[in-house]
Structure formats: C-alpha cells, structure tokens
Design a protein around this motif. Structure first.
Motif, mmCIF file in Angstrom:
data_model
loop_
_atom_site.group_PDB
_atom_site.id
_atom_site.type_symbol
_atom_site.label_atom_id
_atom_site.label_comp_id
_atom_site.label_asym_id
_atom_site.label_seq_id
_atom_site.Cartn_x
_atom_site.Cartn_y
_atom_site.Cartn_z
ATOM 1 N N GLY A 121 0.874 -1.163 0.000
ATOM 2 C CA GLY A 121 0.000 0.000 0.000
ATOM 3 C C GLY A 121 0.906 1.206 0.000
ATOM 4 N N SER A 122 0.338 2.405 -0.010
ATOM 5 C CA SER A 122 1.233 3.559 -0.035
ATOM 6 C C SER A 122 2.009 3.621 1.283
ATOM 7 N N GLY A 123 3.327 3.576 1.179
ATOM 8 C CA GLY A 123 4.174 3.593 2.357
ATOM 9 C C GLY A 123 4.331 2.246 3.029
ATOM 10 N N MET A 124 3.568 1.238 2.554
ATOM 11 C CA MET A 124 3.644 -0.081 3.186
ATOM 12 C C MET A 124 4.627 -0.973 2.441
ATOM 13 N N ILE A 125 5.891 -0.725 2.653
ATOM 14 C CA ILE A 125 6.905 -1.569 2.026
ATOM 15 C C ILE A 125 7.978 -1.823 3.075
ATOM 16 N N ALA A 126 8.320 -3.095 3.242
ATOM 17 C CA ALA A 126 9.238 -3.439 4.333
ATOM 18 C C ALA A 126 10.602 -2.781 4.121
ATOM 19 N N LYS A 192 13.729 1.315 -8.141
ATOM 20 C CA LYS A 192 13.085 1.351 -6.835
ATOM 21 C C LYS A 192 11.578 1.134 -7.003
ATOM 22 N N MET A 193 11.025 0.237 -6.181
ATOM 23 C CA MET A 193 9.605 -0.091 -6.309
ATOM 24 C C MET A 193 8.707 1.134 -6.128
ATOM 25 N N SER A 194 9.021 1.947 -5.105
ATOM 26 C CA SER A 194 8.146 3.089 -4.822
ATOM 27 C C SER A 194 8.190 4.104 -5.970
#
Lengths: 345, 372
Positions: A121-126, A192-194
C-alpha cells in the motif's frame, strides 16, 4: 483506513519505546513483527489460494469442487493441512538424504524473501531498496536451486528429468522476463519499487508497455511452473517431476512456495504494470489485494484452459520468439523515450 | 592437462520404467523406455499385469454365463463386447432375431461407441494436461451412462444383450432421454472442438507426432479408427455388414497423415456418424418381441463359428468351437487394443517422452482388453 497498518506499526513502536527499550532493540523487534506480518499474509493467502484454485477449476469444469468441510467447503484447506501434517515423512532409502531434506526448506525461503520489496500500500513496504526490482529477480530465480536439489536428491529418474527441466526452463525464461521489466525501468529511470509506483500516477504501464506486459505474463507463468509451462512437474509424463518422492509436510512446502510465488509474481505484475496499490475511494492496500487477485485469477484461468506445451516447443517459444520480441520492445521503448524528450517543451 | 577428448560432453542413455503404475499408461501397462535426455531411443511393451485368463475361464462356463465376462474386456465399451459375443453364439446356433432386437442393438452399440470415444477424447486431453477437456467429456458421458442405467441397471460393466435378444425392452423414459441426448450432443461436440481440437498447443503437440502409414498399419494388423486415421477406409459395418448395419446411411471418416492428430479427428467424426445412425434407428425402430425363440439350455451342435464386429477400438472377434456340450470347447477373442498396442514402440521411437505419452493416448488402449 488508508494508514491503518502504518498507524498500527507506529502504535506498537511507541508502546515499545514507552516500555523503556533502546532504539536498536525496538528496531529489531519491529523487524520481527514485519516478518511475522508478511509470513501470516503469505500463509493466509496460500490457505485461500488452494481453495480458490480448486473452486475455480471446478467452475471452469462445470462441477462443484470442495463443498463438505465447512460452509461452501471453506474449511477444506484447513483439513488438507491437518492431513498433510499428520502424514508420514518418507525419505527414500537411496536418496541423498541431506540434499533431499534441505530442498524442501530452501524452496520456501526465497518465496518469503520476495515480499520484502513489495509495496502492499502507499508507504507499506518493508524495505524500499534502491534496486528493488533487481532484488526481486535475483531472489526469485534462486528457486531453481531447490528444484535441482530435489530432482537430484530424490535419486529417481523422473525427479531428475523434472529437475533438469526446471533448470532449462528457469534459466531460459529468466532472460525475456528481465527484458520485459527493462521497458518499465527505462520509463521510470529507477529500479526502486516506490518510484515505479509513483511514476504510474497518471497512466499505468500496461498502457505504455502492452507488449512487455504480455512477455512478462508468459515468462512469469513459465517462472512459476504453472500450466501450460508446468514441465518440471509434468504429471502426465513425469508423475510429479522433482517432487515425486516428497510426502506430507515436505511436499506441502513445495506447494506453499509455489502459491507464495504466485502471489509474489502477481504482486510484481501489479506493481510494474497495473499502477501498484493506487486506486480511488478504497484504501490503497485493498486495491492492492484486488489487483493481485485479478492477476491470480488470470493465471488460474490459463492453467485450467490450456494443455501442456512440449519441452522443445518451450525452448523454441523462448529463444525464437519471446527473446527477440523483448529486445524489439526495448528498442522501441528507447526510441519512444527519445522522441518524447525531443517534443517535450 | 586434460586431453581435448575428455572435455567433450558425453551423454548416456538411461532406462526408465514407465508403468505399471503411472498416470498415463491407462491402466497396469508398462513400457521400458530407453532415453537419451528426453528423447526416446527405444521402447519395449510389457503386458500381462491384468491377465485373468478369460479365454480359459470360458471353457468352464456355459455360453450364457460367459456374457458378463465380456463386459470386463473393454470395460469402456461393454455392450459392444456383449454384442460381439452373443452374435457369435447366435451364429453357432443359427438363430433368427426379431427386428426390434436388431434395432435396439444398433442403438445401444452406437451409444456405447460414443461413450467410449468420449473417454478417449477426454483422457487424450488429460494426457496433455487438459484437465478441463476431460471433465467436459465425462460430463456428457454421464448422460449416456444414465440411459444405460435405465435399461441395464449398471453403468460400467453393462450386461445387456442376451443370446437371441436383449434383457430388457427400451422404455418410453429411455426413448425420451435418448431424444434429448441426441438433440444436445452436436453442441457438446462443438464444445470439444472449441476447447481441444482448435487449441494451438494441442495441435502443435499432436500434428506429425507418431506417424503411422497405412502399409505399416496393415502389416501390424491395426484396425478400427487407428487404421482409418492412416488413410485406409475399412470399417466392418460397411465392408462386412453384420446385424442390420447395411440399412443405415453413414460415412466412414478417414485421416490423411496417420499422426496422433488424425487419430483424434477420426474419432471426433465417428461420434458424429454414430449419432447419425442412432437417429435413423430411432426413426425406424419397430414394435415387437425382444427375444427370439432360444432353447432354455444352449447346446450348439459340434462345430465352430467366428464372428467379428467393429468395436470401439477396431475389429473385435470371437472364435467359438463347440464340442456339442453346454460349454465352449474353445473361445478365442481377437481384441483390438492388444493388436493396436503392438505398433506403439514402432511409432514412439524418435519422439520425446511427452510424445510417447501422447502417442499411447492416441492409440486408445484399454488394459482390460489388452491382457484379457
């Protein structure tokens, strides 16, 4: 709702600080919590996916599927797990015991590690790595080793052929798979994924890179060992291929990895081509799950429609069609980017 | 330093036992494969895992008692086996049958042929991992089995024809169900075509695989759809009509290349032709007796009779020798699956292991019949 999980994380973090713990200890505990959360996400998904696969195949085949355990058969997978755990763990006498045993564990490790770089989710990346895509590719391809170990360690000719097929298939399909992602990376200018998710805020890459998406889907199916590319398993000719000799929980680990990889692959497809977790109205993580399940549905749809491809056709398709096509795609994307830059004010 | 010769990669052939327990051997059949990588350099048939000594058993049973044994030969086409056997006994006894019996036998025989071919189409798809195709054909086969259940009481080992007739008359309920089935079947065949025949992967896996030319086929004694797929038009229903087959209008489909694809197509078309025969038989079926006048104790005069019919898989022949007692002195069965399997090593060599599975599926064997 949008920041539900992020806030939950902050609450736990603050609570740990109020307990009087140091910075490093809190971070350590948070990592454990992240891993536990991801693991439970993976396992819950797998639990549901086994059920979904059986139900979907039943609908495609005009039958009912599991319907006895629990309402609409929902407890079927729970019962399956109980059965698998209670089954005897057989190691063939002539097997290479350590290789045989280790393979089942090794196959599951990369399947979980993949989730470190997936934006749920937005900002939900380990871990938002600078080379997230690269990390994903590197980790996902290491599954090959486990299959080769299983195929070799079983000391069974069917398993050996299955293991060899896995290597041939994975190594070959890795190339167009990576090349199809390159188109997206070229457009974003980042691994980068984001960044990739952010770059799709206006238009999804499936629109800009339709050919790449197709190649990604085909090569991805092959990487996942799913029909019509399930040659390593190849039930009709190799019985169960590399996993022939596995029983009970060890066998289950292979399937756990398979389904976990399926979710991860779908998640990658969503991240790269379908705008990631972005979407209107509902929170981003709900959109993410919806998109992932659409991808999974398509993977399953293909599986229950097509017969299995032959091993030499598999290689031909890869080297003579997918690879040149992916190279052309890169060329066209490069030219397109240059033209776009010329006309940009 | 290693010599240059040592650096050359050497390949070694391996021997792989496929069967008797294997998902794709269609029963307890075993073949010994010699593989070079994935390529089949040699293949050897090993049969006999299901051998029950049927022919010897016949010598200790009366003529009537042997009918149920014939069900267990080609258990996917039990009625065809029954018909072949009872007609052989009738030939031995020289019995005239009522008209209605002949029509009923044609209807059930052709229904059974469709049911058998449906298993073929489905299991063929399954051997290519097309599980959905398998389910579709079995869904439709169920309806045929439902009809059989109405008149025979069983679904697999049907035991319907009797010496001189059939065990039960066709009911109105059966005829109604049959009419509905006949109306629906063309759509089902279309569906198979859409899902299996028209599939690109299916075609690329079967075209040119396991080629069998007509001359080799005849030399091996291949009969039935496998022979016709090789381009040789021979069908006992046309060439040597038995029963009342000469009254019906139908075509004999043949293939051109004799490959696995043609063997599939020929059977698809045969189902359509069988449907044509059933429709004609349904229209013309007369009222009347379902049993001829047959003595209570069947005791043929000393002599012999051979009768062969077009089974679902080829020529199905019964050779009966009577010594004047109630039991046959000798009962020899010519089973098509056994003969057809003989050519398997010949056409499987040179292909890969996946082709071997496809070719075995394409020649349509039933182990109950191979091993008798």
């Amino acid at each position: 709702m949008e920041k539900l999980f992020l806030n939950l994380g902050d609450v736990i973090r603050n609570w740990l600080f109020t307990m009087g713990m140091g910075d490093s200890l809190v971070n350590l505990i948070m990592v454990v919590i992240y891993v536990a959360a991801i693991l439970s996400f993976v396992l819950l998904n797998v639990l549901y996916l086994v059920y979904l696969e059986r139900k979907l195949s039943a609908y495609f085949q005009q039958r009912l599927g599991p319907n006895r355990m629990g309402p609409r058969g929902l407890l079927q997978t729970t019962m399956d797990v109980i059965k698998l755990i209670s089954k005897e763990d057989i190691v063939p006498q002539a097997a290479d015991r350590w290789v045989f045993r280790l393979a089942a564990i090794i196959v599951f490790i990369p399947a979980v590690m993949l989730y470190a770089v997936i934006p749920f989710g937005s900002g939900m990346i380990a871990v938002d790595l600078n080379l997230g895509v690269f990390y994903f590719i590197a980790i996902s391809s290491s599954t090959t080793i486990a299959f080769l170990m299983a195929g070799w360690g079983s000391n069974n000719k069917y398993s050996l052929i299955g293991g060899m097929r896995t290597v041939a298939q994975m190594v070959s399909y890795e190339i167009p798979f990576v090349f199809s992602i390159l188109g997206v990376v070229m457009l974003t200018g980042s691994l980068k994924m984001s960044d990739i998710v952010a770059a799709q805020s206006d238009v999804w890459y499936i629109v800009l890179q339709p050919v790449a998406f197709l190649i990604f889907f085909i090569a991805g199916t092959a990487e996942l060992n799913r029909a019509p590319f399930d040659l390593p398993e190849g039930e009709q000719e190799l019985i169960a291929g590399a996993t022939t000799e596995y029983s009970g929980m060890r066998w289950a680990l292979f399937f756990l990895a398979e389904y976990s990889n399926l979710v991860a692959m779908s998640a990658l497809a969503v991240t790269l081509f379908l705008g990631g977790p972005a979407g209107p109205l509902a929170p981003s993580w709900i959109w993410f799950v919806i998109k992932v399940y659409i991808m999974i549905y398509v993977f399953m749809w293909v599986r229950w429609t097509y017969p299995r491809i032959r091993v030499d056709h598999l290689m031909n398709l890869n080297w003579k069609f997918l690879l040149p096509l992916s190279l052309v795609n890169i060329l066209v994307t490069g030219i397109g980017i240059k033209i776009f830059e010329w006309f940009r004010p | 330093m290693a010599k240059a010769q040592d650096k050359i990669l050497k390949t070694q052939e391996i021997t792989l036992n496929m069967g008797p327990q294997h998902p794709s051997t269609h029963g307890v059949y075993r073949c010994i494969l010699t593989l070079d990588g994935e390529y089949v350099t040699d293949l050897e048939n090993v049969m006999g895992y299901l051998h029950r000594g049927m022919e010897k058993l016949a010598e200790d049973r009366t003529y009537t008692q042997f009918i149920p044994y014939t069900d267990r030969l080609d258990y996917l086409a039990a009625i065809l086996n029954n018909v072949g056997y009872v007609q052989a006994v009738e030939k031995l006894l020289d019995i005239e049958l009522p008209e209605r019996v002949e029509y009923i036998r044609v209807i059930v025989s052709e229904l059974q042929r469709i049911a058998s071919h449906m298993v073929y189409i489905g299991s063929y798809a399954l051997d290519l991992n097309g599980f959905t195709g398998w389910m579709y054909t079995f869904r439709d086969r169920e309806r045929i089995l439902d009809l059989f259940e109405m008149i025979t009481g069983s679904r697999l080992t049907l035991n319907y024809p009797r010496i001189g007739g059939v065990s039960h008359d066709l009911t109105d309920e059966f005829m109604k169900g049959l009419q509905e089935l006949v109306d629906d079947l063309p759509a089902c065949f279309e569906e198979y075509d859409g899902l299996i025949t028209g599939n690109e992967i299916f075609q690329s896996r079967t075209k040119g695989v396991g080629k069998l030319d007509a001359e080799t086929a005849i030399n091996y004694g291949i009969t039935g759809p496998n022979l016709r797929a090789s381009g040789y038009c021979f069908d006992l229903r046309k060439n040597q009509p038995y029963g009342i087959y000469d009254r019906f209008d139908f075509d004999i489909p043949t293939g051109e290349n004799g490959d696995s694809y043609d063997r599939f197509i020929v059977r698809m078309e045969e189902m359509r032709q069988s449907l044509r025969i059933i429709k004609q038989a349904m229209k013309d079926i007369p009222e009347g007796e379902i049993m001829a006048k047959v003595p209570k104790v069947i005791k043929p005069k000393a002599g012999e009779a051979y009768h062969q019919i077009e089974g679902a898989k080829g020529w199905l022949g019964y050779y009966l020798v009577s010594d004047g007692t109630t039991k046959p002195y000798r009962n020899h069965i010519h089973s098509p699956s056994f003969v057809n399997l003989g050519v398997y090593p010949e056409i499987a060599r040179g292909g890969n292991i996946q082709d071997a599975v496809v070719i075995l599926a394409s020649i349509d064997i039933v182990l109950g019949e191979v091993d008798r």
